[in-house]
Design an enzyme around this catalytic site. Sequence first.
Site, PDB file in Angstrom:
ATOM      1  N   SER B 167       0.853  -1.190   0.000  1.00  0.00           N
ATOM      2  CA  SER B 167       0.000   0.000   0.000  1.00  0.00           C
ATOM      3  C   SER B 167       0.894   1.247   0.000  1.00  0.00           C
ATOM      4  O   SER B 167       1.832   1.325  -0.790  1.00  0.00           O
ATOM      5  CB  SER B 167      -0.923  -0.069   1.225  1.00  0.00           C
ATOM      6  OG  SER B 167      -2.048   0.729   1.055  1.00  0.00           O
ATOM      7  N   ASP B 416      -8.386  -5.685  -6.180  1.00  0.00           N
ATOM      8  CA  ASP B 416      -8.053  -4.583  -5.278  1.00  0.00           C
ATOM      9  C   ASP B 416      -8.329  -3.234  -5.937  1.00  0.00           C
ATOM     10  O   ASP B 416      -7.739  -2.919  -6.978  1.00  0.00           O
ATOM     11  CB  ASP B 416      -6.564  -4.674  -4.908  1.00  0.00           C
ATOM     12  CG  ASP B 416      -6.101  -3.528  -4.040  1.00  0.00           C
ATOM     13  OD1 ASP B 416      -6.943  -2.863  -3.415  1.00  0.00           O
ATOM     14  OD2 ASP B 416      -4.863  -3.308  -3.984  1.00  0.00           O
ATOM     15  N   HIS B 441      -6.056  -6.514  -1.752  1.00  0.00           N
ATOM     16  CA  HIS B 441      -4.993  -5.569  -1.400  1.00  0.00           C
ATOM     17  C   HIS B 441      -3.764  -6.294  -0.822  1.00  0.00           C
ATOM     18  O   HIS B 441      -3.848  -6.922   0.215  1.00  0.00           O
ATOM     19  CB  HIS B 441      -5.550  -4.547  -0.401  1.00  0.00           C
ATOM     20  CG  HIS B 441      -4.822  -3.246  -0.372  1.00  0.00           C
ATOM     21  ND1 HIS B 441      -4.364  -2.600  -1.492  1.00  0.00           N
ATOM     22  CD2 HIS B 441      -4.461  -2.441   0.676  1.00  0.00           C
ATOM     23  CE1 HIS B 441      -3.763  -1.458  -1.149  1.00  0.00           C
ATOM     24  NE2 HIS B 441      -3.810  -1.344   0.162  1.00  0.00           N
TER      25      HIS B 441
END
Lengths: 487, 487
Positions: B167, B416, B441
């Site tokens: 991320s 995602d 994710h």
Amino acid sequence: MRSIPTFVLLALPLLDWYVVFGYGIRKGPETNQDISYTTHYITQKVDHFGFANDNTYKQRYLLNDQHWRPGSPIFFYTGNEGAIDWFCNNTGIMWEWAPSFNAMLIFAEHRYYGESLPYGNKSFDSPNHLNYLTSEQALADFVSLIADVKQRMPATSKSPVVAFGGSYGGMLAAWLRMKYPSAVVGAFAASAPIWEFGDLVPLGGFAVVTTKSYASANPNCPIIIRRSWSVMDQLASSVEGREFLASALGLCNPVKSSAEVKSWLSSTWINLAMANYPYKANFLEPLPAWPVKAICSHLSDINLDHKELVHAVRHAVDVYYNYTGSASCYKTSESATGNLGDQGWDIQSCTEMVMPMSNDGVNDMFEPSPWNMTAVTEDCQKKFKLTPRPDWIIRQYGGRNISAHSNIIFSNGLLDPWSAGGVMQSISESLVAIVIADGAHHVDLRSSHPDDPISVQMARKKEKAIIAHWLGYQPKSLKATVGRNVL
Amino acid sequence: MRSIPTFVLLALPLLDWYVVFGYGIRKGPETNQDISYTTHYITQKVDHFGFANDNTYKQRYLLNDQHWRPGSPIFFYTGNEGAIDWFCNNTGIMWEWAPSFNAMLIFAEHRYYGESLPYGNKSFDSPNHLNYLTSEQALADFVSLIADVKQRMPATSKSPVVAFGGSYGGMLAAWLRMKYPSAVVGAFAASAPIWEFGDLVPLGGFAVVTTKSYASANPNCPIIIRRSWSVMDQLASSVEGREFLASALGLCNPVKSSAEVKSWLSSTWINLAMANYPYKANFLEPLPAWPVKAICSHLSDINLDHKELVHAVRHAVDVYYNYTGSASCYKTSESATGNLGDQGWDIQSCTEMVMPMSNDGVNDMFEPSPWNMTAVTEDCQKKFKLTPRPDWIIRQYGGRNISAHSNIIFSNGLLDPWSAGGVMQSISESLVAIVIADGAHHVDLRSSHPDDPISVQMARKKEKAIIAHWLGYQPKSLKATVGRNVL
């Protein structure tokens, strides 16, 4: 006996340090170029790396687009420690190459120099105002300027940008490519001592190269210079001797100690080594061709007695400070490098640009002088309330471990003391070292001259070919069009 | 109807934004790893890029060297918006690969998160204290930490370092390699939306991917969700309808407007898409395997009337907030992503990390919501006295023009939403995009699981092989030693 270690030991101002560094690029205008430009200003954030301070300032840049065509490249000079018009007027090779590449020329002024003062005449008045004088902020200015030009002039949006720079400007050009490869396709970094930090290169290298440069002019020359220090110490130990020194050297001021005289002379010899160009050049002081050779012609007789030696030194000094015969006397507080850099480099040397050096008096012609980081730190804190971070540049720019980068020319002249801190061997196919046997400080950035040695001519040819390669020109088309439009 | 545009339009706190972003990495500890570490602190400059502020702070990092041998690599997690122990406990793949590489593991906490607060509990109290919360300072922390470890533990001095991150942490890993290739030989950037800035990718991409993820679970699911917005608007237009909404959805609070309910639900659907893992996982809330499919099983009948539809939404919401059956009621002010990031991401979204997004309600299942930079700016100024610089990240990190860099794995899962801002096609031989068909994710950073789809297994295998290649292992030796020591 020179540069930071000496100055600190002698408690002389660090200011002299940037003077040594800045000298080579403060040459007077060359007259064989047709130079005309327009002056522009871009609004820049004072702090690119924080959001609490939204102050802005006007950064100056100069532009010439007489040869430019949509899509053609931009040659971008990454300004260093001085007013940008000096660099613009004196980086002849960019003007010389512009027609063959149809290149637009941009010369960007470095913040805190010339007219580009983040806080006007208060820029140097406190650590808070000095806080934004760093190489990182300067690079961010350059990147923002490139983005701004491309935005405002849509025809440039696809123009590849090549960074050019000499000395500290060469370091900035190389670092710009290293940190922002999306902004510039390559960098021509002339005489950029990017490794003159920490222990990346021997601390004595600078002095050794300087000494070699004098030895190659005349083997006795560095021997006599080395001997001169003790001669001056002896003379300065008596009132009569000090009076003789002041008179024989043509000083304006009386001699208080040998230290000030030796420091002044050391700076002078170093500056001369940097400016050791093969033709008459009008720097701050006009100089003859091969000035080191001219000086050493006065410092060749090994058998001089003390007073004769001082007279010989005087003749040598005349070459530098009085080539035109107009000087009435010399001030040891001035090493004739003028106002370039003003206070800026003095500050940068106290924060990021800590370049450790030492002399041993054996391998070099200077007096032994170890590097003393403690003294440098104390001096910086006392003068500017700033503490040096000598490791930072290495962390920030990778030290010697730069092989992951690409498209940088590192050119260095063997006559140039700063070559000791430069990249002298190619690191990869696209990180190319060009060593110029007969080159002083970034001579290759200067305009071509009929008296340029073959090594300088060859270097420029290779540099031009490499840049053409970055820009996607075929070697053939380049070869066919040397001196003409390569397109 | 979600993320910044929605929240701004609805005048809800921007805080929810980081929550959406931060969700995927705030999973509870995985229990199938033998995780043990020692906790350390390094003194860091608060300001790496200026010299006026010499304040320091203690940055926390976690270390495991149980498998490490002198010269073996260091796997370095570039901490993102949360306390580092969460990342350490939940990035299973680093622990899983450590034995085969004899890797030392280091997890570095991001400044302004967890215990690494530059000004302690005053870190968020003024723009001056917030000034040092930037990605550039975080990268400089990481580089300084790596240099410090290598200095203090000489046996690591030749250990190659590989950056890992997911991320925003994946963005930092990629940027660390891009900006400091001397510090790390490569970066594994999982689900890193480095192009979710400016106009680098379509503004509607995030919403479109989210919608596709729901459609692939059940084609009717996004249609019903899209319809739910107008149903709620209609219901919320009467007292009776608002009471029904609160009761039917099991809310703790009365419903004041449909906006708050729709915002809460939008966030919920997005968070679920990010957390759409193929096995039961204990996030902030425990979730079943393939939770989007579980939710859509309640949202499959296209013929529901208004009230039936709300009941169906309630059943879907239960999957997320009440899988264990322990919740008594739901607060629309909480989207169950806990305290990760605290105030930090809220600030970063207001300065550098401006990620423009919009919904059109046609190609996505959300309510139409254009991007409104003016509103975002005003909100940031009002809340923090900070002005966003939406162009800065693109200038700083090169936008889409990153081909000069090397040795980065960009992995993204097609399930995602953040894949919309990621690098989905390989740029060069060493800038490799790995697209995971069945991945949510950064699922690939998690520990292996028997229920991992083939695409996740294959991705991890390829990622491991690429990292081995960076570290100089021959493919053969790697192949021979999968699951064992590759040395």
